[in-house]
Design a protein around this motif. Structure first.
Motif, PDB file in Angstrom:
ATOM      1  N   TYR A   1    -111.646  15.497 -35.923  1.00 47.02           N
ATOM      2  CA  TYR A   1    -110.215  14.995 -35.915  1.00 47.02           C
ATOM      3  C   TYR A   1    -108.658  15.103 -36.316  1.00 47.02           C
ATOM      4  O   TYR A   1    -107.338  14.734 -36.008  1.00 47.02           O
ATOM      5  CB  TYR A   1    -111.364  14.252 -37.664  1.00 47.02           C
ATOM      6  CG  TYR A   1    -110.277  13.225 -38.352  1.00 47.02           C
ATOM      7  CD1 TYR A   1    -109.535  11.887 -37.845  1.00 47.02           C
ATOM      8  CD2 TYR A   1    -109.323  13.398 -39.946  1.00 47.02           C
ATOM      9  CE1 TYR A   1    -107.917  10.945 -38.553  1.00 47.02           C
ATOM     10  CE2 TYR A   1    -108.104  13.048 -40.074  1.00 47.02           C
ATOM     11  CZ  TYR A   1    -108.061  11.856 -39.630  1.00 47.02           C
ATOM     12  OH  TYR A   1    -106.955  11.190 -40.169  1.00 47.02           O
TER      13      TYR A   1
ATOM     14  N   ARG B   1    -105.568  15.488 -34.040  1.00 47.73           N
ATOM     15  CA  ARG B   1    -104.429  14.900 -35.011  1.00 47.73           C
ATOM     16  C   ARG B   1    -102.854  15.800 -35.385  1.00 47.73           C
ATOM     17  O   ARG B   1    -101.844  15.723 -34.791  1.00 47.73           O
ATOM     18  CB  ARG B   1    -104.464  14.644 -36.322  1.00 47.73           C
ATOM     19  CG  ARG B   1    -104.772  13.540 -37.283  1.00 47.73           C
ATOM     20  CD  ARG B   1    -104.292  12.683 -37.592  1.00 47.73           C
ATOM     21  NE  ARG B   1    -104.695  11.321 -37.796  1.00 47.73           N
ATOM     22  CZ  ARG B   1    -103.778  10.588 -37.552  1.00 47.73           C
ATOM     23  NH1 ARG B   1    -102.382  10.280 -37.774  1.00 47.73           N
ATOM     24  NH2 ARG B   1    -104.772   8.729 -38.109  1.00 47.73           N
TER      25      ARG B   1
ATOM     26  N   LYS C   1     -99.840   5.277 -30.989  1.00 49.60           N
ATOM     27  CA  LYS C   1    -101.066   4.967 -31.155  1.00 49.60           C
ATOM     28  C   LYS C   1    -101.795   5.997 -30.686  1.00 49.60           C
ATOM     29  O   LYS C   1    -102.621   6.536 -30.098  1.00 49.60           O
ATOM     30  CB  LYS C   1    -101.323   3.570 -30.725  1.00 49.60           C
ATOM     31  CG  LYS C   1    -102.803   2.456 -30.672  1.00 49.60           C
ATOM     32  CD  LYS C   1    -103.024   1.824 -29.902  1.00 49.60           C
ATOM     33  CE  LYS C   1    -104.515   1.156 -30.120  1.00 49.60           C
ATOM     34  NZ  LYS C   1    -104.495  -0.152 -29.567  1.00 49.60           N
ATOM     35  N   HIS C   2    -102.414   6.058 -32.176  1.00 51.55           N
ATOM     36  CA  HIS C   2    -103.263   7.127 -32.068  1.00 51.55           C
ATOM     37  C   HIS C   2    -105.820   6.678 -32.295  1.00 51.55           C
ATOM     38  O   HIS C   2    -105.387   5.883 -33.310  1.00 51.55           O
ATOM     39  CB  HIS C   2    -103.161   8.201 -33.461  1.00 51.55           C
ATOM     40  CG  HIS C   2    -104.139   8.994 -33.393  1.00 51.55           C
ATOM     41  ND1 HIS C   2    -105.413   9.546 -33.974  1.00 51.55           N
ATOM     42  CD2 HIS C   2    -104.168  10.520 -32.485  1.00 51.55           C
ATOM     43  CE1 HIS C   2    -105.768  11.037 -33.819  1.00 51.55           C
ATOM     44  NE2 HIS C   2    -105.352  11.035 -32.721  1.00 51.55           N
ATOM     45  N   SER C   3    -105.858   6.719 -30.754  1.00 55.03           N
ATOM     46  CA  SER C   3    -107.008   6.345 -30.567  1.00 55.03           C
ATOM     47  C   SER C   3    -108.804   6.933 -31.900  1.00 55.03           C
ATOM     48  O   SER C   3    -109.413   6.615 -32.008  1.00 55.03           O
ATOM     49  CB  SER C   3    -107.510   6.285 -29.091  1.00 55.03           C
ATOM     50  OG  SER C   3    -107.322   7.656 -29.303  1.00 55.03           O
TER      51      SER C   3
ATOM     52  N   THR D   1    -110.002   8.120 -34.947  1.00 52.48           N
ATOM     53  CA  THR D   1    -109.207   8.010 -36.353  1.00 52.48           C
ATOM     54  C   THR D   1    -110.236   8.785 -36.894  1.00 52.48           C
ATOM     55  O   THR D   1    -111.249   9.181 -36.172  1.00 52.48           O
ATOM     56  CB  THR D   1    -109.622   6.778 -36.755  1.00 52.48           C
ATOM     57  OG1 THR D   1    -110.931   6.313 -36.113  1.00 52.48           O
ATOM     58  CG2 THR D   1    -108.312   5.793 -35.688  1.00 52.48           C
ATOM     59  N   LEU D   2    -110.938   9.186 -37.457  1.00 52.83           N
ATOM     60  CA  LEU D   2    -111.795   9.825 -38.680  1.00 52.83           C
ATOM     61  C   LEU D   2    -113.326   8.787 -38.460  1.00 52.83           C
ATOM     62  O   LEU D   2    -114.226   9.361 -38.440  1.00 52.83           O
ATOM     63  CB  LEU D   2    -111.636   9.794 -40.045  1.00 52.83           C
ATOM     64  CG  LEU D   2    -112.779  10.624 -40.545  1.00 52.83           C
ATOM     65  CD1 LEU D   2    -112.528  11.705 -40.808  1.00 52.83           C
ATOM     66  CD2 LEU D   2    -112.358  10.194 -42.664  1.00 52.83           C
TER      67      LEU D   2
ATOM     68  N   HIS E   1    -113.640   6.879 -35.903  1.00 56.80           N
ATOM     69  CA  HIS E   1    -114.088   7.405 -34.360  1.00 56.80           C
ATOM     70  C   HIS E   1    -114.200   9.216 -34.208  1.00 56.80           C
ATOM     71  O   HIS E   1    -115.250   9.041 -33.119  1.00 56.80           O
ATOM     72  CB  HIS E   1    -113.368   7.066 -33.160  1.00 56.80           C
ATOM     73  CG  HIS E   1    -113.145   7.335 -31.857  1.00 56.80           C
ATOM     74  ND1 HIS E   1    -113.766   5.835 -31.691  1.00 56.80           N
ATOM     75  CD2 HIS E   1    -112.716   7.725 -31.522  1.00 56.80           C
ATOM     76  CE1 HIS E   1    -114.299   6.300 -30.152  1.00 56.80           C
ATOM     77  NE2 HIS E   1    -113.280   7.588 -29.394  1.00 56.80           N
ATOM     78  N   SER E   2    -114.093   9.535 -34.689  1.00 56.04           N
ATOM     79  CA  SER E   2    -114.857  10.992 -34.663  1.00 56.04           C
ATOM     80  C   SER E   2    -116.028  11.172 -34.950  1.00 56.04           C
ATOM     81  O   SER E   2    -116.809  12.056 -34.202  1.00 56.04           O
ATOM     82  CB  SER E   2    -113.913  11.987 -35.675  1.00 56.04           C
ATOM     83  OG  SER E   2    -112.796  11.779 -35.291  1.00 56.04           O
TER      84      SER E   2
ATOM     85  N   GLY F   1     -97.663   7.085 -39.035  1.00 61.51           N
ATOM     86  CA  GLY F   1     -98.369   6.152 -38.730  1.00 61.51           C
ATOM     87  C   GLY F   1     -97.396   4.823 -38.780  1.00 61.51           C
ATOM     88  O   GLY F   1     -96.682   3.723 -38.729  1.00 61.51           O
TER      89      GLY F   1
END
Length: 447
Positions: A150, A154, A167-169, A171-172, A174-175, A434
């Motif tokens: 994560y 970032r 847009k960031h894919s 996320t915590l 998803h990590s 964001g």
């Protein structure tokens, strides 16, 4: 010198009974635990001895007239001065002969054919291949790796896929989902785009594959191991069933224990043996009947453990009752009995008795690989955890270098301080990025 030699001549006539591994024959020579024990005692007390086999093949019990039979009988009649065997120390025998301090402690249990046993079920048996410490280490590695992916996603500018919307894919959530997919050997996209993220991803996949290989290997070994437990673990369960017959050596100390016991369970076992006439003449016969199936042989744990070590299709109950000891018997008033007791205590304190037991009770029924499988400990995979730590550190360092390179390029174009641009980038990625992205997107929609 015959068996009536006096002890002052320092020659003792000793009696034995054939029972593996206490006394056995190797060619024309005698060998076994009791033979070694007698030799050690004789060496310490500096006396010589002769040996002969008990005439009636019995250990020692009284007949209806009160006369002693077996080894005890020969000692009482003066036909032998020492009886060296797996002779149980009992109050009745102590009244007829002198008995030394026990050289071995044991208890009463029973053995069954492995076909009559069943593995002890456990709802959490799938956790057994790894120790508790190992599971804690894996959990910590999982949490740290998820957090590192994560942070790298970032920090690294390569992970912000769409510069216009930012847009960031990764996320915590998803990590952690991504590294969970690796543990199940399934990819959980999207995948890291930057070199730093790919390094961490690759190291975690190596960690996961090796970890799974160790888990399934140890789990398979545990399934194949001989660590089964009998379906009847205690005498109460044995007494309540009528499917499996059971018995012990007729007239022996174990038989007398059940005969004289006031315990309802043990009385029921004695009554069953008397009603079914299920007792045997010797330990060897009991072992043979048990191997044939549908029979439980009740005996002293030392003898039962030997049977389990020699015959791989036998298993012993987990419960032991009526703890007792094996002693050397001599006539009443025997002058050297005190010295023999002291010698036995010295052998025990020096570890010699433990060595003799490990020598003659060595098991030939170990699983493949030479030893029983155990839960995997963290130190065995220390290198794997170290590799993961190095990979995580390298990935974080590369992500910082990637961001620093971008900040340096921007600072050169905007003629600003590199540190101020770097701090601004970090602030955008972990703080207002964001929100700014959402505002910019809204303004572009209105336009």
């Amino acid at each position: 010198m015959n068996c009536n030699s006096k002890i002052i001549e320092i020659v003792a006539c000793c009696i034995y009974i054939f029972q593996e591994p206490y006394t056995m024959t190797q060619g024309s020579e005698l060998e076994g635990y009791c033979i070694d024990l007698l030799a050690e005692i004789a060496k310490r007390l500096d006396f010589k001895y002769t040996v002969h086999l008990v005439k009636d093949g019995k250990y020692g019990q009284q007949d209806e007239s009160g006369n002693w039979l077996g080894m005890i009988g020969e000692v009482v009649r003066g036909e032998a001065e020492l009886a060296v065997a797996s002779l149980t120390l009992t109050a009745t025998r102590e009244q007829g002969v002198e008995m030394s301090t026990p050289f071995m402690q044991t208890g009463i249990g029973f053995i069954l054919s492995r076909d009559l046993g069943s593995e002890e079920s456990h709802s959490l048996s799938f956790l057994f291949p790894f120790s508790t410490e190992m599971w804690v280490g894996i959990l910590l590695a999982f949490l740290v790796t998820g957090l590192c992916i994560y942070l790298v996603s970032r920090i690294s500018p390569c992970e912000w896929a769409d510069p216009e919307t930012d847009k960031h894919s990764f996320t915590l959530l998803h990590s952690f989902w991504y590294i969970t997919g690796a543990l199940t050997l399934q990819g959980a996209g999207p995948h890291p785009k930057g070199l730093s993220g790919r390094v961490i991803s690759a190291v975690w996949w190596v960690f996961a594959v090796v970890l799974l290989a160790c888990y399934f290997s140890n789990f398979n070994a545990m399934l194949r191991s001989d660590s089964k437990h009998v379906s009847m673990n205690n005498f109460e369960e044995l007494a309540k069933q009528d499917v499996i017959d059971y018995g012990t050596v007729e007239g022996g100390s174990t038989f007398n224990f059940f005969k004289n016991s006031k315990n309802p369970t043990y009385r029921r076992i004695y009554q069953h043996m008397e009603r079914k006439k299920s007792c045997v003449a010797s330990v060897e016969e009991g072992n043979r009947r048990t191997q044939e199936g549908n029979y439980a042989f009740i005996g002293e744990a030392a003898s039962l453990d030997l049977a389990v070590a020699r015959y791989c299709n036998l298993i012993r109950s987990s419960e032991l009752i009526a703890m007792r000891g094996y002693s050397i018997a001599a006539p009443l008033g025997f002058p050297m009995m005190k010295n023999i007791t002291v010698a036995i205590l010295q052998l025990s304190e020096s570890g010699e008795l433990a060595f003799l037991q490990s020598k003659w009770w060595a098991s030939s029924c170990l699983p493949e690989g030479g030893q029983a499988p155990h839960a995997l400990q963290p130190h065995l995979l220390r290198g794997l955890f170290l590799l993961l730590a190095l990979g995580l550190g390298l990935g974080l360092l590369m992500a910082i270098l990637e961001l620093a390179s971008k900040a340096r390029s921007q600072a050169k174009d905007q003629k600003k301080s590199c540190c101020s641009v770097l701090l601004a980038e970090l602030s955008q990625r972990f703080g207002s990025r964001g929100a700014n992205a959402g505002t910019e997107t809204s303004e572009k929609s209105k336009a």
